[in-house]
Design a protein around this motif. Structure first.
Motif, mmCIF file in Angstrom:
data_model
loop_
_atom_site.group_PDB
_atom_site.id
_atom_site.type_symbol
_atom_site.label_atom_id
_atom_site.label_comp_id
_atom_site.label_asym_id
_atom_site.label_seq_id
_atom_site.Cartn_x
_atom_site.Cartn_y
_atom_site.Cartn_z
ATOM 1 N N CYS A 26 -26.353 38.130 7.497
ATOM 2 C CA CYS A 26 -26.475 39.575 6.426
ATOM 3 C C CYS A 26 -27.455 40.443 6.965
ATOM 4 O O CYS A 26 -28.065 41.822 6.472
ATOM 5 C CB CYS A 26 -26.116 38.811 5.205
ATOM 6 S SG CYS A 26 -24.205 39.052 4.993
ATOM 7 N N LEU A 27 -28.542 39.047 6.765
ATOM 8 C CA LEU A 27 -30.021 39.532 7.198
ATOM 9 C C LEU A 27 -30.442 40.431 8.560
ATOM 10 O O LEU A 27 -30.647 41.140 8.273
ATOM 11 C CB LEU A 27 -31.013 38.342 7.609
ATOM 12 C CG LEU A 27 -32.319 38.925 7.623
ATOM 13 C CD1 LEU A 27 -32.726 39.292 6.063
ATOM 14 C CD2 LEU A 27 -33.349 37.147 7.827
ATOM 15 N N ARG A 28 -30.041 40.137 9.588
ATOM 16 C CA ARG A 28 -29.688 41.002 11.064
ATOM 17 C C ARG A 28 -28.938 42.759 10.924
ATOM 18 O O ARG A 28 -30.041 43.500 11.138
ATOM 19 C CB ARG A 28 -29.587 40.095 11.817
ATOM 20 C CG ARG A 28 -28.713 41.218 12.734
ATOM 21 C CD ARG A 28 -29.071 40.618 14.152
ATOM 22 N NE ARG A 28 -28.371 41.435 15.518
ATOM 23 C CZ ARG A 28 -29.897 41.656 16.272
ATOM 24 N NH1 ARG A 28 -31.069 41.459 16.046
ATOM 25 N NH2 ARG A 28 -29.595 42.046 17.699
ATOM 26 N N LYS A 29 -28.358 42.290 10.123
ATOM 27 C CA LYS A 29 -27.609 43.512 9.715
ATOM 28 C C LYS A 29 -28.250 44.788 8.724
ATOM 29 O O LYS A 29 -28.106 45.262 8.675
ATOM 30 C CB LYS A 29 -25.800 44.216 9.616
ATOM 31 C CG LYS A 29 -25.527 42.795 10.588
ATOM 32 C CD LYS A 29 -25.193 43.100 12.111
ATOM 33 C CE LYS A 29 -24.176 43.218 12.901
ATOM 34 N NZ LYS A 29 -24.467 41.680 13.190
ATOM 35 N N ALA A 30 -28.472 43.939 7.703
ATOM 36 C CA ALA A 30 -29.365 44.646 6.647
ATOM 37 C C ALA A 30 -30.892 45.433 7.569
ATOM 38 O O ALA A 30 -31.229 46.150 7.338
ATOM 39 C CB ALA A 30 -30.484 43.410 5.971
ATOM 40 N N GLY B 243 -37.830 47.698 1.926
ATOM 41 C CA GLY B 243 -36.261 46.577 2.590
ATOM 42 C C GLY B 243 -36.986 45.035 2.557
ATOM 43 O O GLY B 243 -38.135 44.568 2.715
ATOM 44 N N VAL B 244 -36.057 44.327 3.749
ATOM 45 C CA VAL B 244 -36.270 43.465 4.298
ATOM 46 C C VAL B 244 -37.339 43.325 4.895
ATOM 47 O O VAL B 244 -38.201 41.913 5.653
ATOM 48 C CB VAL B 244 -35.141 42.991 4.792
ATOM 49 C CG1 VAL B 244 -33.821 42.516 4.408
ATOM 50 C CG2 VAL B 244 -34.342 43.748 5.962
ATOM 51 N N TYR B 245 -37.919 44.567 5.643
ATOM 52 C CA TYR B 245 -39.520 45.007 6.505
ATOM 53 C C TYR B 245 -40.189 44.052 5.909
ATOM 54 O O TYR B 245 -41.359 44.011 5.981
ATOM 55 C CB TYR B 245 -39.196 45.623 7.072
ATOM 56 C CG TYR B 245 -38.114 46.192 8.442
ATOM 57 C CD1 TYR B 245 -38.738 46.025 9.536
ATOM 58 C CD2 TYR B 245 -37.386 46.812 8.074
ATOM 59 C CE1 TYR B 245 -38.579 45.553 10.736
ATOM 60 C CE2 TYR B 245 -36.417 46.241 9.353
ATOM 61 C CZ TYR B 245 -36.540 46.009 10.375
ATOM 62 O OH TYR B 245 -35.816 46.040 11.376
ATOM 63 N N GLY B 246 -40.425 44.138 4.357
ATOM 64 C CA GLY B 246 -40.890 43.766 2.993
ATOM 65 C C GLY B 246 -41.278 42.049 3.483
ATOM 66 O O GLY B 246 -42.670 41.448 2.979
ATOM 67 N N TRP B 247 -40.447 41.322 4.103
ATOM 68 C CA TRP B 247 -40.418 39.935 4.282
ATOM 69 C C TRP B 247 -41.282 39.694 4.452
ATOM 70 O O TRP B 247 -41.792 38.270 5.720
ATOM 71 C CB TRP B 247 -38.558 39.365 3.169
ATOM 72 C CG TRP B 247 -38.278 40.184 2.090
ATOM 73 C CD1 TRP B 247 -38.270 40.956 1.272
ATOM 74 C CD2 TRP B 247 -36.773 40.040 1.673
ATOM 75 N NE1 TRP B 247 -37.792 41.468 0.277
ATOM 76 C CE2 TRP B 247 -36.173 40.427 0.749
ATOM 77 C CE3 TRP B 247 -35.243 39.525 3.180
ATOM 78 C CZ2 TRP B 247 -35.984 40.817 0.355
ATOM 79 C CZ3 TRP B 247 -34.188 39.520 2.147
ATOM 80 C CH2 TRP B 247 -33.901 40.829 1.040
ATOM 81 N N PHE B 248 -40.432 39.983 6.065
ATOM 82 C CA PHE B 248 -40.608 39.228 7.529
ATOM 83 C C PHE B 248 -41.011 40.725 8.996
ATOM 84 O O PHE B 248 -40.423 42.088 8.033
ATOM 85 C CB PHE B 248 -39.178 38.989 8.150
ATOM 86 C CG PHE B 248 -38.585 37.605 7.270
ATOM 87 C CD1 PHE B 248 -39.824 36.589 6.538
ATOM 88 C CD2 PHE B 248 -37.626 38.084 6.799
ATOM 89 C CE1 PHE B 248 -38.753 35.866 5.996
ATOM 90 C CE2 PHE B 248 -36.804 36.507 5.859
ATOM 91 C CZ PHE B 248 -37.610 35.947 5.416
#
Length: 296
Positions: free
Chosen positions: A184-188, A215-220
């Motif tokens: 899910c993280l990869r597809k997000a 989005g998730v690029y703000g986490w990693f």
């Protein structure tokens, strides 16, 4: 699935390659309906006898004949790969529905086939210009294929000699949760990056290439690699493969360390100080990997 459906609605209809792959995947996955048609147990693959095997063989032959009739050769190459992954997914569902010692391997089959198919589907949604047969990642590398083969061999041997090791349901459940989280993280990450995402590290900046930090690029900084890292280890926890858990963790960590350093050199070249500032604020997401080191 809901996330991908929303992305399709937002970006418009799938192209013909995407539509062909989706129809073929579902056609292959329809093998899971065989027990209903035969009036037999869902544990069709694990049960003894020829009836189930014959039904599977006829299903494969019938589906392949349908694909040959439906699609010209360029699309058939896509369709047959998507159908194969759908068939593996459906067989995984059949194994998962039973109470045999192969139940957890069914979970693994579903996870592996869905991972590879969704790589193609999300690429078809996000970046159709880069879409190719390689987008399935089925021929990712010799090392990747060797790692998959090693995990199957370990599972089979340990199932024969230490069958109780393969029946630790709570541990397999932890592995399944790792797999779901990682995929899910990869597809997000792929959906958030949009057309900026590519399976191949780009050496030239296109006019539409932008630095994605939301989005998730703000986490990693590298959420797609973080997702793949934990997905790969999760598959071996799911299978209760102690040797491959260690092997996958070490091999994946080394691969992503080198891949991140290579990619960050390119990103610094593309975006300069903008990426350096982002790099200072956001971690890579992978343990003990800081990315490329700059000489001051």
């Amino acid at each position: 699935a809901a996330m991908m459906a929303a992305a399709v609605a937002r970006r418009g209809r799938l192209g013909r390659e995407g539509r062909a792959s989706l129809c073929s995947f579902l056609l292959g996955a329809s093998v899971a309906a065989l027990p209903l048609l035969l009036g037999s147990s869902p544990a069709l693959l694990a049960a003894p006898g020829l009836r189930g095997r014959l039904a599977l063989a006829l299903h494969v032959a019938g589906v392949n004949a349908a694909l040959l009739l439906l699609y010209p050769r360029p699309l058939y190459k896509i369709a047959v790969r998507a159908c194969f992954l759908g068939f593996a997914f459906g067989c995984g569902l059949l194994l998962s529905a039973g109470r045999s010692a192969w139940r957890h391997f069914g979970w693994y089959m579903c996870s592996l086939s869905l991972f590879h198919y969704s790589e193609y589907l999300v690429t078809a949604i996000n970046n159709p210009r880069s879409l190719s047969l390689d987008s399935f990642l089925l021929n990712h590398s010799f090392e990747y294929n060797l790692a998959a083969l090693s995990s199957w061999v370990e599972f089979t041997l340990e199932k024969l000699f230490f069958p109780e090791l393969k029946q630790i349901t709570w541990l397999s459940t932890v592995g399944l949760l790792m797999v779901i989280f990682g995929d899910c993280l990869r597809k997000a990450a792929m959906l958030t990056a949009g057309s900026n995402f590519n399976h191949i590290v780009q050496n030239e900046k296109s006019d539409t290439h932008t630095l994605v930090t939301s989005g998730v690029y703000g986490w990693f900084r590298h959420p797609s690699y973080v997702g793949w890292f934990y997905w790969s280890i999760g598959t071996q926890v799911l299978l209760c493969n102690p040797i491959c858990v260690v092997g996958y963790a070490l091999a994946s960590w080394r691969f992503f360390r080198e891949r991140i350093e290579e990619e960050e050199i390119t990103l610094i070249h593309f975006f300069g100080e903008e990426y350096l500032e982002y790099k200072r604020k956001v971690p890579s997401g992978l343990p003990f990997i800081r990315g490329v080191k700059l000489e001051l």
